[in-house]
Structures are given as structure tokens and as C-alpha cells.
Design an enzyme around this catalytic site. Structure first.
Site, PDB file in Angstrom:
ATOM      1  N   GLU A  40      67.295 124.478  72.268  1.00 55.16           N
ATOM      2  CA  GLU A  40      67.798 125.707  72.871  1.00 55.16           C
ATOM      3  C   GLU A  40      68.199 126.684  71.767  1.00 55.16           C
ATOM      4  O   GLU A  40      68.731 126.281  70.733  1.00 55.16           O
ATOM      5  CB  GLU A  40      68.998 125.379  73.758  1.00 55.16           C
ATOM      6  N   LYS A 113      66.646 128.671  82.786  1.00 55.02           N
ATOM      7  CA  LYS A 113      67.806 127.787  82.889  1.00 55.02           C
ATOM      8  C   LYS A 113      68.618 128.104  84.142  1.00 55.02           C
ATOM      9  O   LYS A 113      69.004 129.250  84.380  1.00 55.02           O
ATOM     10  CB  LYS A 113      68.676 127.934  81.639  1.00 55.02           C
ATOM     11  N   CYS A 158      70.023 122.017  78.319  1.00 55.71           N
ATOM     12  CA  CYS A 158      71.425 121.860  77.920  1.00 55.71           C
ATOM     13  C   CYS A 158      72.369 121.565  79.086  1.00 55.71           C
ATOM     14  O   CYS A 158      72.414 120.448  79.582  1.00 55.71           O
ATOM     15  CB  CYS A 158      71.853 123.105  77.143  1.00 55.71           C
TER      16      CYS A 158
END
Length: 271
Positions: A40, A113, A158
Site C-alpha cells: 500500500e 479499498k 490493509c
């Protein structure tokens, strides 16, 4: 199939980050990796949340996308581009986006995301929602290895790691490999990183590969690192604690089938 998680300690200069990423991707290719995944924010860890706005790109156009396409083509390797800032309709907002490039340099998948990180413990404070718009759709893509074996790959980023329902959706879609490019903080990573990754592997009977940012960055942020590859039994196959480098390993289709046959928990779901 050989795979590689790329660990970085990205800084505040795009060109420097792309140079390091290229060197590490070349190292992965020399090691025989067919798939390499960047962490990321591989392209920028800015001083401020708003620094990423200057790098936002539109689909199919931009320096970062061109870098990923050119590198995938040159190295004849699948590359998952960690995340990069993709433009929205609003000038002060971006998506935190993963793009997947095949060995021809074609972009074959995009994932925005879904879950945005927010954390405050008095000493540290983060809120991705200040400049990032969340996605809303799970994404998988199919990768055919040089051996002819097809792997279905589920994408995540993440903070998504804390939401098992996303990974269950990937499992329902037949995912064999779950990717988690990340920039976990040192605080939260030390507490939860390994246990969450191993849990996602075990409960979904899938390989998990998690490339991470790992070290002290120019902006002062300290990321946890510990990029790793986990097998579907929850065993850690490869790991790197801190610093830039390549975490290489191998996906074994026979091992995956054996684990799923021995403990067919995905077929026992009730809810």
C-alpha cells in the site's frame, strides 16, 4: 507458482519510490516470481494526507500506471500495484486503489479499498477518510500460471484485514489466494498483524500474501513491516521483519487441495 511480496519503506518523492520498486520487482523476477505484489502507498508516503492528491491519476493514464504496465511487460510478470491515488469527481478526494497488470502490461483488475483506517491513541492519529472515498465492491481476478494452473485471487488492502466478511466473499467466489498490500502502523501491526493474516488464511482455506511498508519513513511514520506469505493451514512460509526487500515463496496447488479435502470447513457453512 513462485510469488513475491515486495516490502518497501516509501518516502516522499515519487521518482525515488518508483526506482526502488523497479529494483525490487527485478529482483523478484530474477528469482522466478510469476506474481509480485507491491505494498500500500508504494508510490508515496507523504508528509500530509493531502500530498497524495498531487499524484492522483485517471483510469488508463498517469505516470504510476505507466510504470506498472511497462514493468509488468518488461519483466513478463503479473504485478499488483499496491495502491495508488485514483481521481474522483471531487478535486480534494481520491480512491485508494489497487490495480493488477498482466505480463502483457494490460490492466486486468481494479479494487478500491473499502474500509478506511481511523485510529487515535493520544500519541498517534490517522483518518484516511479525510481525503479518501471508500470503494464498495469486492474484486477477484483469475491468473493463469506458466504451468497452466489457474489461480483465483481476491483483492484487499490493509485495514480491510479486520473485516472477515470481505474475505468470506472472496472464499465464496472461489479465491485460492488473498492479497493484502498494507502500511500497518507499528503500534497496530505489533498487536494484530500476524494473528489477523493467519486467521484469514485458516478460515478461508486460502494462501494469504501481504506485502507491507516496513520501517521509519521520511515523514516520521513507523510502519510494522513483517511482509509474509501464509499457507492455507496458517503456517508462515516466508517473512521479512523490517526494511526494503523481497519476500518470496511458492503456491502449491496440491497442498491447497489437500488442506481443503482434509478439513472441508467451507462446505460446512451454515450462516
Amino acid at each position: 507458482m513462485k510469488v513475491a511480496a515486495i516490502q518497501m519503506v516509501s518516502g516522499t518523492a515519487l521518482d525515488d519510490n518508483l526506482r526502488v520498486a523497479r529494483e525490487l520487482l527485478e529482483q523478484a523476477a530474477l528469482g522466478g516470481a510469476e506474481l509480485a505484489v507491491l505494498p500500500e502507498y508504494f508510490c508515496l508516503m507523504g508528509y500530509k494526507d493531502t500530498d497524495k492528491l498531487a499524484l492522483r491519476e485517471t483510469a488508463g493514464s498517469g505516470v504510476i500506471q505507466q510504470f506498472l504496465a511497462d514493468t509488468a511487460r518488461a519483466l513478463q510478470m503479473w504485478i499488483v500495484g499496491g495502491t495508488l491515488p485514483m481521481a474522483t469527481d471531487a478535486p480534494d478526494r481520491v480512491r485508494n486503489t489497487t490495480l493488477v497488470f498482466d505480463p502483457t502490461g494490460a490492466c486486468v483488475a481494479r479494487y478500491d479499498k473499502i474500509h478506511l483506517f481511523r485510529f487515535s491513541n493520544g500519541a498517534e492519529q490517522y483518518d484516511e477518510g479525510r481525503v479518501i472515498d471508500a470503494g464498495d465492491t469486492p474484486v477477484q481476478f483469475d491468473l493463469q500460471a506458466r504451468s497452466g494452473q489457474r489461480w483465483r485471487v481476491g483483492l484487499s488492502v490493509c485495514y480491510d484485514l479486520r473485516f472477515p466478511e470481505l474475505y468470506r466473499a472472496h472464499a465464496r467466489a472461489g479465491a485460492d489466494l488473498l492479497l493484502v498490500p498494507s502500511a500497518f502502523t507499528h503500534t497496530t501491526g505489533q498487536a494484530h498483524w500476524e494473528v489477523l493474516l493467519r486467521a484469514r488464511a485458516v478460515e478461508n482455506l486460502a494462501y494469504v500474501m501481504a506485502p507491507a511498508q516496513g520501517g521509519v519513513h521520511a515523514n516520521g511514520r513507523h510502519t510494522w513491516g513483517h511482509s509474509m506469505l501464509v499457507d492455507p493451514w496458517g503456517s508462515i512460509l516466508a517473512q521479512r521483519d523490517q526494511g526494503a526487500g523481497v519476500v518470496a515463496g511458492e503456491l502449491d496447488a496440491q497442498r491447497l487441495s489437500a488442506v481443503r479435502a482434509q478439513l472441508p470447513s467451507l462446505t460446512h457453512r451454515v450462516l
